[in-house]
Design a protein around this motif. Structure first.
Motif, PDB file in Angstrom:
ATOM      1  N   GLU A  39       3.508   0.151   4.779  1.00 51.72           N
ATOM      2  CA  GLU A  39       2.171  -0.359   5.059  1.00 51.72           C
ATOM      3  C   GLU A  39       1.993  -1.763   4.475  1.00 51.72           C
ATOM      4  N   ASP A  40       0.870  -2.375   4.765  1.00 57.20           N
ATOM      5  CA  ASP A  40       0.575  -3.715   4.275  1.00 57.20           C
ATOM      6  C   ASP A  40       0.574  -3.726   2.746  1.00 57.20           C
TER       7      ASP A  40
ATOM      8  N   LYS B 156      -2.530  -3.777   0.404  1.00 57.16           N
ATOM      9  CA  LYS B 156      -3.308  -2.572   0.129  1.00 57.16           C
ATOM     10  C   LYS B 156      -3.042  -2.038  -1.286  1.00 57.16           C
TER      11      LYS B 156
ATOM     12  N   ILE C  72       2.469   3.378  -0.261  1.00 55.53           N
ATOM     13  CA  ILE C  72       2.274   2.180   0.570  1.00 55.53           C
ATOM     14  C   ILE C  72       3.615   1.495   0.845  1.00 55.53           C
TER      15      ILE C  72
ATOM     16  N   ASN D 141      10.285  -2.435   1.745  1.00 56.08           N
ATOM     17  CA  ASN D 141       9.104  -3.177   2.192  1.00 56.08           C
ATOM     18  C   ASN D 141       8.690  -4.264   1.210  1.00 56.08           C
TER      19      ASN D 141
END
Length: 226
Positions: A193-194, A197, A188, A131
């Motif tokens: 996830e974003d 964050k 995260i 990510n």
């Protein structure tokens, strides 16, 4: 400043050369971290949905506890050889000696992580870099904070009879902010996830590093005298 940086570099160079001969610190840390990673991989059922929520904590646990072992060995080698007393008596800034040890310990920890992290990703079937490459920043900042505090407390505890117990007792409670922030960031990134964050947690780790670096630089002479 030039002499200060030269002293730091010379300490790091000395430690790296000694480690290349003995291979005690990195090997012991690496074996322990791999043991933690492999043993905990067996607690998950194949395809378990909850695995990704927990593996970030396992990675940091492997890093922290193997790091404690390495710090004890690194500082014990300095004490038994009489090197530390000689360095502190040398006509150089004592904090430069300290930060030389910090950066050598940081380097050894990074070497351990470079080998441990890929094996960790294979055993847990995840990619912590899928990510975002921010995982590298988190590991680097967290490892530096651990090296700063760990080097300080290993210096304090190594002369005690219970140094193996004293170091984690002194170090781990103060490491809670870094451990907590590091785990949250990893979760995260692993869960996809974003990335934004994680910024508040990165700021916490960064603030921790800056504050303790500045404080220890300012008071290290007093710590050594005591």
């Amino acid at each position: 400043m030039k002499n200060y940086l030269s002293t730091v570099f010379n300490i790091v160079e000395k430690d790296v050369l000694l480690e290349l001969k003995s291979k005690e610190v990195v090997v012991s840390m690496l074996l322990f971290s791999l043991l933690v990673v492999i043993v905990f991989s067996f607690i998950f059922e194949p395809g378990a949905a909850y695995k990704d929520n927990l593996v970030g904590g396992i990675l940091w646990m492997a890093i922290i506890f193997s790091g404690v072992l390495g710090l004890n060995k690194s500082m014990l080698n300095e004490i038994t050889g009489g090197n530390l007393n000689a360095l502190l008596l040398a006509p150089v800034d004592r904090s430069a000696v300290f930060f030389g040890k910090v950066f050598s310990n940081f380097f050894f920890l990074i070497i351990m992580e470079i080998i441990t992290v890929p094996i960790f990703m294979v055993f847990y079937n995840i990619n912590i870099f899928a990510n975002s490459l921010m995982s590298i920043v988190v590991l680097a900042l967290g490892t530096y904070g651990f090296a700063v505090l760990g080097t300080l407390f290993s210096l304090i505890s190594v002369k005690t009879k219970t140094r193996e117990i004293m170091l984690p007792l002194l170090l781990l409670p103060l490491m809670i902010p870094i451990i907590l922030a590091g785990i949250q960031c990893m979760n995260i990134y692993i869960l996809g996830e974003d990335v934004t964050k994680s910024y508040k947690w990165l700021k916490l780790i960064g603030a921790f590093d800056v504050i303790f670096t500045a404080v220890i630089y300012a008071i290290f002479d007093y710590i050594v005298e005591e």
